[in-house]
Every structure is written in structure tokens, then in C-alpha cells.
Design a protein around this motif. Structure first.
Motif, mmCIF file in Angstrom:
data_model
loop_
_atom_site.group_PDB
_atom_site.id
_atom_site.type_symbol
_atom_site.label_atom_id
_atom_site.label_comp_id
_atom_site.label_asym_id
_atom_site.label_seq_id
_atom_site.Cartn_x
_atom_site.Cartn_y
_atom_site.Cartn_z
ATOM 1 N N THR A 2 -82.782 4.649 -27.971
ATOM 2 C CA THR A 2 -82.824 3.302 -28.733
ATOM 3 C C THR A 2 -84.413 2.271 -28.888
ATOM 4 O OG1 THR A 2 -82.096 2.433 -26.639
ATOM 5 C CG2 THR A 2 -80.684 4.005 -28.378
ATOM 6 N N VAL A 3 -83.719 2.144 -29.937
ATOM 7 C CA VAL A 3 -85.127 0.660 -30.465
ATOM 8 C C VAL A 3 -84.640 -0.435 -30.675
ATOM 9 C CG1 VAL A 3 -86.844 0.179 -31.700
ATOM 10 C CG2 VAL A 3 -86.043 2.741 -31.495
ATOM 11 N N PRO A 4 -84.251 -1.367 -29.849
ATOM 12 C CA PRO A 4 -83.900 -2.473 -29.498
ATOM 13 C C PRO A 4 -84.516 -3.308 -30.611
ATOM 14 C CG PRO A 4 -84.971 -2.400 -27.161
ATOM 15 C CD PRO A 4 -85.462 -1.148 -28.426
ATOM 16 N N VAL A 5 -83.840 -4.535 -31.208
ATOM 17 C CA VAL A 5 -83.844 -4.985 -32.155
ATOM 18 C C VAL A 5 -83.239 -6.974 -31.945
ATOM 19 C CG1 VAL A 5 -84.070 -5.705 -34.750
ATOM 20 C CG2 VAL A 5 -83.853 -3.578 -33.886
ATOM 21 N N LEU A 19 -84.950 -12.499 -39.502
ATOM 22 C CA LEU A 19 -85.636 -12.535 -39.048
ATOM 23 C C LEU A 19 -85.877 -11.522 -38.113
ATOM 24 C CD1 LEU A 19 -88.918 -12.935 -39.318
ATOM 25 C CD2 LEU A 19 -88.942 -14.580 -37.274
ATOM 26 N N ALA A 20 -86.052 -10.165 -38.581
ATOM 27 C CA ALA A 20 -85.775 -8.915 -36.936
ATOM 28 C C ALA A 20 -87.038 -9.242 -36.141
ATOM 29 C CB ALA A 20 -85.194 -7.980 -37.209
ATOM 30 N N GLN A 21 -86.899 -8.806 -34.805
ATOM 31 C CA GLN A 21 -88.380 -7.731 -34.189
ATOM 32 C C GLN A 21 -87.960 -6.335 -33.110
ATOM 33 O OE1 GLN A 21 -91.791 -9.452 -34.408
ATOM 34 N NE2 GLN A 21 -92.173 -7.821 -33.057
ATOM 35 N N PRO A 59 -84.945 -0.333 -37.967
ATOM 36 C CA PRO A 59 -86.433 -0.156 -38.691
ATOM 37 C C PRO A 59 -86.280 1.409 -38.855
ATOM 38 C CG PRO A 59 -86.586 -0.635 -36.759
ATOM 39 C CD PRO A 59 -84.994 -1.546 -37.116
ATOM 40 N N SER A 60 -85.009 1.998 -37.945
ATOM 41 C CA SER A 60 -84.247 3.517 -37.761
ATOM 42 C C SER A 60 -82.761 3.881 -37.688
ATOM 43 C CB SER A 60 -85.442 4.075 -36.642
ATOM 44 O OG SER A 60 -84.831 3.991 -35.315
ATOM 45 N N GLU A 61 -82.510 4.721 -37.791
ATOM 46 C CA GLU A 61 -81.090 4.736 -36.382
ATOM 47 C C GLU A 61 -80.835 5.035 -35.715
ATOM 48 O OE1 GLU A 61 -79.923 8.968 -37.804
ATOM 49 O OE2 GLU A 61 -80.363 9.130 -40.344
ATOM 50 N N ASP A 62 -81.532 4.702 -34.335
ATOM 51 C CA ASP A 62 -81.765 4.414 -33.696
ATOM 52 C C ASP A 62 -81.990 2.773 -32.989
ATOM 53 O OD1 ASP A 62 -81.652 7.439 -32.668
ATOM 54 O OD2 ASP A 62 -84.745 7.826 -32.321
ATOM 55 N N ALA A 63 -82.238 2.255 -34.326
ATOM 56 C CA ALA A 63 -82.524 0.626 -34.039
ATOM 57 C C ALA A 63 -81.153 0.400 -33.025
ATOM 58 C CB ALA A 63 -83.177 -0.238 -35.308
ATOM 59 N N VAL A 64 -80.994 -0.218 -32.680
ATOM 60 C CA VAL A 64 -79.181 -1.333 -31.884
ATOM 61 C C VAL A 64 -80.138 -2.649 -31.881
ATOM 62 C CG1 VAL A 64 -78.432 0.600 -31.212
ATOM 63 C CG2 VAL A 64 -79.906 -0.932 -29.570
ATOM 64 N N PRO A 65 -79.362 -3.867 -32.388
ATOM 65 C CA PRO A 65 -78.890 -5.111 -32.536
ATOM 66 C C PRO A 65 -78.872 -5.694 -30.480
ATOM 67 C CG PRO A 65 -78.119 -4.468 -33.984
ATOM 68 C CD PRO A 65 -77.867 -3.770 -33.373
#
Length: 75
Positions: A2-5, A19-21, A59-65
């Protein structure tokens, strides 16, 4: 994996700014969308607008807040 956002929202009556990082060294992602003040558009419509804006910035399907912080006019 997963990609944390991390997401910040400035929610107003006429527009909303996001704004997202991610943890990557990439530049933050910024978006501007329609106003989502719940007193103006209703709670359901405000939630719909914010969800759509957040979905657009992932940014991707693996991204999660990981975190969402919001300043909301009228709240």
C-alpha cells in the motif's frame, strides 16, 4: 504494497482545495474542486464532492489515505 497518502482539505462555499503527499520524494499533488460547504450544498452532496476529489488525487490503486485533515467553512 500500500501507498499511504496524507491529505489536507480547505473546504469553502465556492471552492475546495486539496493537497496530497505520499512518502515518496515526489512533489505534492494539488487539486481544486467545487465548494463543499455542508450548509450550502447539504451533508450528502458535500461528502460526495469531497470523496470524488480525494479519489481523483490517489496516485495508484494501492494508495490509501493515511490521514485527512480538513478545514470546513460553516462546520
Amino acid at each position: 504494497m500500500t501507498v499511504p497518502v496524507d491529505i489536507g482539505l480547505d473546504v469553502g462555499g465556492t471552492s475546495t482545495r486539496l493537497l496530497a503527499q505520499t512518502d515518496a520524494a515526489d512533489a505534492p499533488l494539488a487539486r481544486k474542486g467545487p465548494g463543499a460547504n455542508p450548509q450550502r450544498v447539504g451533508v450528502d452532496e458535500a461528502a460526495h464532492r469531497l470523496a470524488r476529489l480525494i479519489d481523483d488525487v490517489m496516485p495508484s490503486e494501492d494508495a490509501v489515505p493515511r490521514s485527512i485533515v480538513a478545514g470546513v467553512a460553516g462546520a
